[in-house]
Design a protein around this motif. Structure first.
Motif, PDB file in Angstrom:
ATOM      1  N   MET A  94       0.672  -1.088  -0.004  1.00  0.00           N
ATOM      2  CA  MET A  94       0.045   0.305   0.027  1.00  0.00           C
ATOM      3  C   MET A  94       1.058   1.267   0.171  1.00  0.00           C
ATOM      4  O   MET A  94       2.210   1.640   1.060  1.00  0.00           O
ATOM      5  CB  MET A  94      -0.838  -0.191   1.269  1.00  0.00           C
ATOM      6  N   THR A  95       0.344   1.915  -0.338  1.00  0.00           N
ATOM      7  CA  THR A  95       1.117   3.467  -0.876  1.00  0.00           C
ATOM      8  C   THR A  95       0.259   4.466   0.189  1.00  0.00           C
ATOM      9  O   THR A  95      -0.420   3.919   0.985  1.00  0.00           O
ATOM     10  CB  THR A  95       1.265   4.190  -2.170  1.00  0.00           C
ATOM     11  N   VAL A  96       1.283   5.748   0.503  1.00  0.00           N
ATOM     12  CA  VAL A  96       0.716   6.654   1.834  1.00  0.00           C
ATOM     13  C   VAL A  96      -0.440   6.957   1.590  1.00  0.00           C
ATOM     14  O   VAL A  96      -1.359   7.381   2.106  1.00  0.00           O
ATOM     15  CB  VAL A  96       1.985   7.549   1.882  1.00  0.00           C
ATOM     16  N   GLU A  97      -0.650   7.705  -0.102  1.00  0.00           N
ATOM     17  CA  GLU A  97      -1.970   7.761   0.063  1.00  0.00           C
ATOM     18  C   GLU A  97      -2.927   6.491  -0.364  1.00  0.00           C
ATOM     19  O   GLU A  97      -3.630   7.753   0.033  1.00  0.00           O
ATOM     20  CB  GLU A  97      -1.994   8.036  -2.184  1.00  0.00           C
TER      21      GLU A  97
ATOM     22  N   MET B 204      -1.728  13.974  13.070  1.00  0.00           N
ATOM     23  CA  MET B 204      -0.905  14.257  12.455  1.00  0.00           C
ATOM     24  C   MET B 204       0.090  12.973  11.719  1.00  0.00           C
ATOM     25  O   MET B 204       1.195  12.323  12.071  1.00  0.00           O
ATOM     26  CB  MET B 204      -0.428  15.554  12.329  1.00  0.00           C
ATOM     27  N   THR B 205       0.352  12.933  10.150  1.00  0.00           N
ATOM     28  CA  THR B 205       0.543  12.255   9.318  1.00  0.00           C
ATOM     29  C   THR B 205       2.419  12.991   8.682  1.00  0.00           C
ATOM     30  O   THR B 205       2.188  14.124   8.395  1.00  0.00           O
ATOM     31  CB  THR B 205       0.262  11.259   8.405  1.00  0.00           C
ATOM     32  N   VAL B 206       2.938  11.819   9.102  1.00  0.00           N
ATOM     33  CA  VAL B 206       5.034  12.208   8.432  1.00  0.00           C
ATOM     34  C   VAL B 206       4.633  11.564   8.043  1.00  0.00           C
ATOM     35  O   VAL B 206       5.122  10.187   8.265  1.00  0.00           O
ATOM     36  CB  VAL B 206       5.298  12.186   9.397  1.00  0.00           C
ATOM     37  N   ARG B 207       4.801  11.986   6.549  1.00  0.00           N
ATOM     38  CA  ARG B 207       5.339  11.256   5.076  1.00  0.00           C
ATOM     39  C   ARG B 207       6.866  10.602   5.041  1.00  0.00           C
ATOM     40  O   ARG B 207       7.530  11.343   5.005  1.00  0.00           O
ATOM     41  CB  ARG B 207       4.831  11.477   3.890  1.00  0.00           C
ATOM     42  N   VAL B 208       7.785   9.504   5.420  1.00  0.00           N
ATOM     43  CA  VAL B 208       8.718   8.143   5.104  1.00  0.00           C
ATOM     44  C   VAL B 208       8.972   8.345   4.196  1.00  0.00           C
ATOM     45  O   VAL B 208      10.203   9.257   4.070  1.00  0.00           O
ATOM     46  CB  VAL B 208       9.190   7.292   6.525  1.00  0.00           C
ATOM     47  N   ASP B 209       8.233   8.362   3.345  1.00  0.00           N
ATOM     48  CA  ASP B 209       9.041   7.617   1.700  1.00  0.00           C
ATOM     49  C   ASP B 209       7.296   7.201   1.131  1.00  0.00           C
ATOM     50  O   ASP B 209       6.054   7.147   1.945  1.00  0.00           O
ATOM     51  CB  ASP B 209       9.709   6.621   1.778  1.00  0.00           C
ATOM     52  N   ALA B 210       7.128   6.381  -0.483  1.00  0.00           N
ATOM     53  CA  ALA B 210       6.020   6.627  -0.852  1.00  0.00           C
ATOM     54  C   ALA B 210       5.382   4.796  -0.110  1.00  0.00           C
ATOM     55  O   ALA B 210       4.055   4.868  -0.077  1.00  0.00           O
ATOM     56  CB  ALA B 210       6.607   5.867  -2.253  1.00  0.00           C
ATOM     57  N   HIS B 211       6.071   4.157   1.056  1.00  0.00           N
ATOM     58  CA  HIS B 211       5.589   3.106   1.770  1.00  0.00           C
ATOM     59  C   HIS B 211       5.563   3.654   3.104  1.00  0.00           C
ATOM     60  O   HIS B 211       4.472   2.473   3.504  1.00  0.00           O
ATOM     61  CB  HIS B 211       5.883   2.125   0.846  1.00  0.00           C
TER      62      HIS B 211
ATOM     63  N   ASP C 142       6.204   0.489   5.689  1.00  0.00           N
ATOM     64  CA  ASP C 142       7.399  -0.642   4.465  1.00  0.00           C
ATOM     65  C   ASP C 142       5.629  -0.767   3.957  1.00  0.00           C
ATOM     66  O   ASP C 142       5.756  -2.743   3.547  1.00  0.00           O
ATOM     67  CB  ASP C 142       7.587  -1.496   4.477  1.00  0.00           C
ATOM     68  N   GLY C 143       4.360  -0.355   3.612  1.00  0.00           N
ATOM     69  CA  GLY C 143       3.786  -0.699   2.588  1.00  0.00           C
ATOM     70  C   GLY C 143       2.426  -1.982   3.741  1.00  0.00           C
ATOM     71  O   GLY C 143       1.413  -1.621   2.861  1.00  0.00           O
ATOM     72  N   ARG C 144       2.879  -1.916   4.833  1.00  0.00           N
ATOM     73  CA  ARG C 144       1.979  -2.817   5.821  1.00  0.00           C
ATOM     74  C   ARG C 144       1.363  -1.538   6.762  1.00  0.00           C
ATOM     75  O   ARG C 144       1.594  -0.784   6.612  1.00  0.00           O
ATOM     76  CB  ARG C 144       2.816  -4.022   6.536  1.00  0.00           C
ATOM     77  N   VAL C 145      -0.151  -1.962   7.150  1.00  0.00           N
ATOM     78  CA  VAL C 145      -0.987  -0.965   8.009  1.00  0.00           C
ATOM     79  C   VAL C 145      -0.635  -2.122   9.529  1.00  0.00           C
ATOM     80  O   VAL C 145      -0.904  -2.595   9.458  1.00  0.00           O
ATOM     81  CB  VAL C 145      -2.323  -1.066   7.739  1.00  0.00           C
ATOM     82  N   CYS C 146      -0.085  -1.223  10.366  1.00  0.00           N
ATOM     83  CA  CYS C 146      -0.268  -1.270  11.994  1.00  0.00           C
ATOM     84  C   CYS C 146      -0.843  -0.673  13.039  1.00  0.00           C
ATOM     85  O   CYS C 146      -1.193   0.318  12.373  1.00  0.00           O
ATOM     86  CB  CYS C 146       1.186  -1.536  11.949  1.00  0.00           C
ATOM     87  N   ALA C 147      -1.738  -1.096  13.429  1.00  0.00           N
ATOM     88  CA  ALA C 147      -2.949  -0.606  14.189  1.00  0.00           C
ATOM     89  C   ALA C 147      -1.543  -0.429  15.453  1.00  0.00           C
ATOM     90  O   ALA C 147      -1.191  -0.997  16.253  1.00  0.00           O
ATOM     91  CB  ALA C 147      -4.153  -1.570  14.591  1.00  0.00           C
ATOM     92  N   MET C 148      -1.922   0.773  16.392  1.00  0.00           N
ATOM     93  CA  MET C 148      -1.147   0.831  17.158  1.00  0.00           C
ATOM     94  C   MET C 148      -2.600   0.663  18.354  1.00  0.00           C
ATOM     95  O   MET C 148      -3.781   0.812  18.145  1.00  0.00           O
ATOM     96  CB  MET C 148      -1.500   2.800  17.210  1.00  0.00           C
TER      97      MET C 148
END
Length: 177
Positions: A1-4, A63-70, A21-27
């Motif tokens: 999955m991409t950030v978008e 708020m989200t911080v984009r690290v890279d595309a994934h 790394d493209g995987r959703v992680c629940a907090m």
């Protein structure tokens, strides 16, 4: 999955999530001490920004911080400078200071995985890791091509850039149960 794709997916989902790394992680659900520490950190950063009179804004988690595309993280607090975000913005494009409060479930990743991720973002100058159990701030600061690390149990903390001065005690607050 991409950030978008992640941002669209997460928009109406309950709970908090990050993308690694493209995987959703629940907090995991928060403990009271963690929630209090996040509020103290945001308040300390807001006060420091106001004292310095800088065109910066401190924000709390969400708020989200984009690290890279994934990969996209949600720090517990952050500071960015420059143009004010719009009301519906979700991503902070150029955070300067990121803060993570250690918790039992994420402590290892906050100290290791997120550290390298945050410093992959060119605008990040400081990563503050708040250890409420040890009553300590771990301050990672960009120094050219290197990252300097200091363990700061008390006293003043200078965050330059952007030119903020605050006390570690303001970040930690009084000892609590």
């Amino acid at each position: 999955m991409t950030v978008e794709e992640f941002l669209v997916w997460a928009e109406n989902r309950p709970g908090r999530h990050e993308l690694v790394d493209g995987r959703v992680c629940a907090m995991a659900p928060e403990r009271a001490g963690h929630a209090r520490a996040k509020i103290k950190a945001q308040r300390a950063l807001e006060d420091a920004v106001a004292r310095a009179g800088l065109p910066c804004e401190a924000m709390g988690d969400g708020m989200t911080v984009r690290v890279d595309a994934h990969t996209a993280y949600e720090p517990d607090a952050l500071v960015y400078c420059g143009t004010r975000l719009q009301r519906n913005d979700i991503v902070v494009p150029a955070p300067m200071i990121v803060v993570e409060v250690l918790s039992p479930s994420t402590g290892f990743f906050d100290r290791h995985g997120k550290l390298s991720g945050y410093f992959a973002v060119p605008s990040v100058a400081h990563d503050l890791i708040i250890d409420i159990d040890r009553r300590l701030v771990i301050h990672h600061a960009r120094d050219g091509d290197a990252i300097r690390t200091r363990l700061v149990p008390s006293g003043p903390l200078r965050l330059d850039p952007p030119g903020l001065e605050l006390a570690v005690e303001d970040l930690l607050g009084p000892p609590s149960t």
